[in-house]
Design an enzyme around this catalytic site. Structure first.
Site, PDB file in Angstrom:
ATOM      1  N   GLU A 169       0.861  -1.182   0.000  1.00  0.00           N
ATOM      2  CA  GLU A 169       0.000   0.000   0.000  1.00  0.00           C
ATOM      3  C   GLU A 169       0.897   1.231   0.000  1.00  0.00           C
ATOM      4  OE1 GLU A 169      -3.442   2.200   2.716  1.00  0.00           O
ATOM      5  OE2 GLU A 169      -2.432   0.406   3.454  1.00  0.00           O
TER       6      GLU A 169
ATOM      7  N   ARG B 296       5.817 -13.935   9.589  1.00  0.00           N
ATOM      8  CA  ARG B 296       6.137 -12.516   9.601  1.00  0.00           C
ATOM      9  C   ARG B 296       7.479 -12.316  10.304  1.00  0.00           C
ATOM     10  NH1 ARG B 296       2.373  -7.485  11.721  1.00  0.00           N
ATOM     11  NH2 ARG B 296       4.041  -5.958  11.913  1.00  0.00           N
TER      12      ARG B 296
ATOM     13  N   LYS C  21       2.675   0.415  10.229  1.00  0.00           N
ATOM     14  CA  LYS C  21       2.835   1.711   9.565  1.00  0.00           C
ATOM     15  C   LYS C  21       2.098   2.815  10.312  1.00  0.00           C
ATOM     16  CE  LYS C  21       1.882   0.422   5.241  1.00  0.00           C
ATOM     17  NZ  LYS C  21       1.699   0.542   3.783  1.00  0.00           N
TER      18      LYS C  21
END
Length: 734
Positions: A228, A448, A458
């Site tokens: 994104e 992860r 973020k």
């Protein structure tokens, strides 16, 4: 590429012709083999596979290793790079031709001027083969390594040796007694397993990518990396990008870089540019760059289709109430509206009316499910903010849960690789695809990358930027690609670390120490050495028999790597020492002044508080440096010394692992940056921004601000070296 072999392949060869480059390729490529010098003289090497089949000829064997290795791009990423590797494999043996040796070195040195590897961005069998041929040439190559004639070639050679130190052991083992033939060395190490090659590989690479994607076929796999554009890539994104590229290349397929630009409130072109820069830095290159916004018309049509099929509905329940109802498994009051009512409200949303802004589109899935992601997720929301690509054309935007499955399907993605934090959403992903009646996509989970004392959200990182607690997304305390690069982490170290984790799905909280240790192994063999003395409390050592007039001597910036260049060192009668060194010496003690020789301390002067304020002594250059306990760094007392600011950085938070419901603001580290003033040698005036160096006996640093004017300090940021650090908050306490 094929699967990696177990340690049950046997390499046989003639005792007078050990195929060093084949064994080196197997070592680097992770293929354990046994070696037997059992063939007659002048025979070509033979590899006996566990299946009973044989392969013959060194060139064939090297290419086979390249094809079966689990290393990414070890035999090229595509037909072009594989062909370029073939060219180097044919060229490398010229090193063994006496008349050609120097011309090969000259050409390759020039070729490597702006390159890390011979082909592409990863080590390949081309690099290993040429490296082995140079190593096998013995003293002739070693003499060039010690000179500055081929600095790029030597840099390349040393970097490969630093990454794979067992290559040095291999060369010593098999070529160390060349005068008596190679058979003795080969016989003493007939099994790669028993001589540590397999064991070293196991220790160095904890994980493995030797796994198969479900339903994958060579030439038909398509992966995607969908960031994104609302921030910079961090170290977790780097793992995802490299993993997607790895599997696309392993199956000779395609990688799509897709910007998931469905939230105009957060997205900027700035972030797109930074992400593309980060991917270039990582060596990740997609076969196509796309945007979710390219599919906005189709996504709106799909939303209408689902509404008309009663698979979605428009809901005006406020967000807080909706969240509560989902938690309690209570159906919305709007769930059973007619298709006509839903279509009317959908039109209000599309037009961006006040009524429409009160609504969202939700999928009609399963409100009673134990999996909360199936409890009627939101598909579309109103957002009046202008979009960075399409402006104000749309007033409604799809959510990730709705857009991602659809775009994956129509773009031809075969395998959607997602970190395990999304595992609970996999069932939702498959259900959405089914309701849309589009081509199915395989989901493959990977773990992860989580680090101690580190935030990867973020949203939370944005808070640090917005509140001015950091300089920006590239702040060297940030876990972003640009941040850790600015801190002094090499991209090669990052890639090695990520690839060493393999494709495991296990969740691990990683220490930073291992990453910095890999980095140190890469920078130490090549980074130049300089000298600094802390400004606070520095003391003069007066040498009674020192030079009456200063003189200059040119010495190497790195004693073992001529490619680091030279530096001019000034020798004077009076020299500066650090306070801690002045306090450590005793009267009558003989010490070594590094890069000069020994000196005897005659007198130590202290003030009323016992602080050393001066030293006097005499040079004793005929003394043995092996006999002294203290080896001291020093600087000449001249006007040419340069002011330095040495920056130490600490973690942003003080809690090792942040839980989901923790308030990160409550565990902020109040002291994350410390500056120490120092004086540096005059050669530092030539250091450039981003250059990595070592201040002897102080550590590794990266230049943040080079010399601009003599009154402005050079700023150097300390690079961690992997050694144990104090807990956050204690590290910077002086």
């Amino acid at each position: 590429m094929g699967r990696k072999l177990k340690s049950d392949a046997t390499l046989t060869y003639a005792a007078d012709a050990f195929p060093l480059h084949v064994v080196a390729a197997a070592l680097v490529g992770g293929m354990s083999i046994s070696t037997e010098p059992s063939l007659p003289p002048a025979s070509i090497p033979v590899l006996l596979l566990s299946s009973g089949e044989e392969l013959q000829g060194a060139g064939t064997l090297v290419r086979y290793v390249g094809r079966v290795s689990s290393l990414p791009n070890f035999y090229g990423a595509d037909a072009l790079t594989a062909s370029q590797i073939d060219e180097w494999l044919e060229y490398a043996p010229k090193v063994s031709i006496g008349a050609e040796f120097e011309s090969v070195c000259k050409y390759t040195d020039s070729y490597l001027t702006f390159r890390t590897f011979l082909v592409g961005y990863d080590i390949s069998i081309a690099d290993v083969t040429l490296w082995a041929h140079l190593a096998a040439s013995g003293q002739r190559w070693e003499s060039f390594r010690k000179s500055s004639k081929f600095i790029n070639l030597v840099r390349w050679y040393n970097c490969i040796l630093a990454q794979y130190p067992d290559l040095g052991n291999l060369v010593s083992r098999y070529t160390g007694r060349r005068s008596t033939g190679l058979a003795e060395g080969a016989k003493s190490a007939s099994s790669a397993k028993t001589n540590g090659l397999a064991a070293d590989k196991k220790e160095k690479v904890e994980g493995s990518f030797d796994v198969d994607l479900p339903g994958a076929e060579i030439g038909k796999v398509c992966t995607r990396f969908p960031p994104e554009p609302s921030g910079y890539l961090h170290i977790g994104h780097a793992k995802a990008a490299l993993l997607n590229q790895y599997f696309a290349q392993k199956y000779q397929g395609r990688l799509i870089i897709r910007f998931d630009d469905t939230n105009p409130s957060k997205e900027k072109d700035e972030y797109i540019e930074s992400i593309l820069l980060d991917l270039e830095t990582l060596g990740v290159k997609g076969d196509a760059i796309t945007y979710t916004s390219d599919y906005f018309p189709q996504l709106m049509e799909m939303a209408e289709k689902l509404i008309q099929e009663d698979k979605a509905y428009v809901d005006d329940t406020d967000r807080e109430q909706m969240q509560k109802e989902r938690g309690d498994r209570i159906e919305s009051k709007c769930r059973n509206q007619s298709v006509a009512e839903n279509m009317a409200l959908w039109k209000e949303m599309v037009d961006g009316t006040e009524r429409g802004k009160q609504c969202c589109v939700r999928g009609k899935l399963d409100m009673s499910s134990d999996n909360a992601t199936l409890r009627d997720p939101v598909y579309y929301r109103c957002n009046p903010a202008p979009h960075h690509r399409v402006g104000t054309k749309y007033k409604v935007y799809p959510t990730y849960d709705f857009a991602c499955p659809y775009v994956d399907s129509i773009e031809g993605v075969t395998h959607a690789l997602r970190s395990s934090e999304y595992h609970d959403r996999n069932e939702q992903y498959y259900r959405v695809l089914k309701d849309m009646q589009v081509r199915p996509v395989h989901i493959w989970d990977f773990s992860r990358l989580n680090f101690v004392y580190t935030l990867l959200s973020k949203r939370k990182l944005q808070w640090f930027v917005d509140t001015g607690r950091v300089e920006g997304w590239d702040d060297p305390r940030f876990p972003t690609v640009q941040g850790i690069k600015r801190r002094g982490l090499t991209i090669e170290a990052l890639k090695q670390f990520i690839l060493s984790q393999g494709a495991s799905k296990n969740l691990n909280l990683m220490e930073w120490d291992k990453l910095w240790t890999i980095n140190k192994k890469l920078i130490d063999p090549v980074c130049p050495r300089h000298t600094a003395v802390f400004a606070d409390g520095k003391v003069i050592l007066n040498l009674s028999n020192g030079p009456d007039e200063p003189f200059v001597r040119v010495i190497a910036r790195h004693k073992k790597f001529d490619g680091a260049g030279k530096k001019a060192t000034t020798f004077t009668k009076r020299v500066w020492l650090d306070q801690v060194d002045g306090a450590a010496v005793s009267e009558g003690e003989e010490v070594t002044l590094m890069d000069w020789g020994n000196a005897v301390i005659h007198k130590v002067e202290k003030d009323e508080n016992g602080v050393v304020v001066g030293l006097s002594g005499a040079l004793h250059l005929e003394g043995s440096v092996k006999s002294t306990k203290l080896k001291l760094t020093w600087l000449p007392e001249t006007d040419e010394l340069l002011p330095l600011t040495l920056v130490d950085l600490d973690y942003l938070i003080t809690k090792k692992k942040l839980e989901e419901d923790d308030d990160f603001v409550s565990v902020l580290n109040p002291n994350t940056r410390s500056e120490t003033l120092a004086l540096g040698d005059s050669n530092l005036r030539n250091v450039k921004r981003g250059e990595i160096l070592q201040l002897e006996r102080k550590g590794y640093y990266i230049c943040e601000t080079p010399l601009i004017r003599p009154t402005r300090p050079i700023v150097l940021i300390s690079i961690p070296d992997g050694r144990q650090r104090p807990a956050p908050g204690e590290f910077l306490v002086k």
